[in-house]
Design an enzyme around this catalytic site. Sequence first.
Site, mmCIF file in Angstrom:
data_model
loop_
_atom_site.group_PDB
_atom_site.id
_atom_site.type_symbol
_atom_site.label_atom_id
_atom_site.label_comp_id
_atom_site.label_asym_id
_atom_site.label_seq_id
_atom_site.Cartn_x
_atom_site.Cartn_y
_atom_site.Cartn_z
ATOM 1 N N ALA A 92 0.836 -1.200 0.000
ATOM 2 C CA ALA A 92 0.000 0.000 0.000
ATOM 3 C C ALA A 92 0.875 1.258 0.000
ATOM 4 O O ALA A 92 1.789 1.377 -0.803
ATOM 5 C CB ALA A 92 -0.970 -0.045 1.177
ATOM 6 N N SER A 93 0.638 2.186 0.938
ATOM 7 C CA SER A 93 1.315 3.480 0.885
ATOM 8 C C SER A 93 2.794 3.437 1.235
ATOM 9 O O SER A 93 3.497 4.431 1.039
ATOM 10 C CB SER A 93 0.609 4.479 1.803
ATOM 11 O OG SER A 93 -0.624 4.879 1.235
ATOM 12 N N VAL A 94 3.289 2.316 1.719
ATOM 13 C CA VAL A 94 4.743 2.161 1.837
ATOM 14 C C VAL A 94 5.376 2.269 0.446
ATOM 15 O O VAL A 94 6.563 2.582 0.309
ATOM 16 C CB VAL A 94 5.091 0.839 2.549
ATOM 17 C CG1 VAL A 94 6.571 0.486 2.417
ATOM 18 C CG2 VAL A 94 4.725 0.943 4.034
ATOM 19 N N LYS A 96 5.002 4.603 -1.530
ATOM 20 C CA LYS A 96 5.303 6.004 -1.851
ATOM 21 C C LYS A 96 6.786 6.320 -1.743
ATOM 22 O O LYS A 96 7.307 7.141 -2.510
ATOM 23 C CB LYS A 96 4.473 6.935 -0.957
ATOM 24 C CG LYS A 96 2.989 6.959 -1.303
ATOM 25 C CD LYS A 96 2.215 7.932 -0.428
ATOM 26 C CE LYS A 96 0.774 8.103 -0.914
ATOM 27 N NZ LYS A 96 -0.042 6.902 -0.759
#
Length: 431
Positions: A92-94, A96
């Site tokens: 997921a947002s890791v 980014k």
Amino acid sequence: MKNNRQNLVGPLLWVLLLLMTNCATKGGVSKETKNPKTMKLDSLFSYLYEHQLFNGAVAVVDQGDLIFKKGYGMANLEDSTGFSTETSMEVASVSKQFTAAAIMHLEQGGKLSLQDDIRKYLPKDFPYEGVKIKHLLSHTGGLPDYTDYFLDNWPSGQLANNKNIMAFFMEYKPKMMFAPGTDYSYSNTGYVVLAEIVESASGQPLNQYLEENLFRPFGFNHAGFYHRSEIYGLENYAPSFMWSTDSCAYVRPENLPGKSYYYFLSDRLGPGRLSLSVEDLLNWDKLLYTDDFIGTGKEEMFTPVEFEGVETDYGYGFHNYLDEKVGAVSYHTGSWAGNLSYIKRFRDIKSTVVLLNNTHHSAYMKQIREAVDAIITNRKPKPILPDLAEHYQKLSCEPGFDLSAWLSKVSDVNYSYTEEDLQEIRQNLHQ
């Protein structure tokens, strides 16, 4: 490939999970028995697994030494595949920080500047003026969110990709949230646009750029970008699951009422979708202590941006703060469709925590993060207690469950609950 079947996984499977603990749990290092923190971590995660509060993989580095690394439970509940530290999962947002790293790598190679206006790399009809690449990296660009439009208008069986999202902005031109550099608002939009900038500046989509320049050269052996339609049939992979009270089972999250967006918004590059293993994230942690992929410019990733009047801890792809006891800390969490991920780097003491969990215990994951952080920084961790209401939901699915008998024993068990929780459960006795 395995069959892409829609099996439901009920609570009785946890009996099998417990029996499989020894064979499904992998990892460990030679220094484990010599480090008291290892014993605390082992005790914590054994407890969490026994009480069904954690299903995934964990690794902890203490002052440069790997002191704990294990997998717990099952990666794919549809085929009983064990979860190990080599199991890949969507983080997921890791993701980014890897999008940000691609941008930093391109700047290092002279392909772009963080001071550039983003429209230099985007279609001419992209409407927003004055936004620089550095604004997108730090969530200070003010670009509007696309989520509500796609939730309301997008066909649930059709994947929405970056080009679809960009087309939405160019056609409808929704108003900016604020002028660039004047405020902070966490923005998946910004990282979708950053992925488009990577492709424009390099000639390669983000996934190909990272594969060619980072994952393959530096041995990220389990990294990849996958379509949600294929993940339940992948080998050595942990697709996500969420508990269904209607079915009394763990199910694919997109099959829950009102959750179809987990499928059709799963094709975006930039803000999410990247899959990694614990081993990959440990590799990444080591690499960030060197200049081998990104040089000294990477320090901008670990430094909160400074814009007048803007309060934020975000650098480029990381939250950052100073811990009064251990110094500089950089971290990111991820949450999507039942997957929860975490990497925290205590940079001054070279200690790191990595956590992956694919069965959506969001409240527990936060408590687990805090407990592991406390152990690694020599603080006292808070106890993690099973949630009474959640435990009841699962136990009540078991054949022959006696609610009255269970309630009589509740006070003898350490649960986290309020009197309102207990009253709601008691009402089931009279229904």
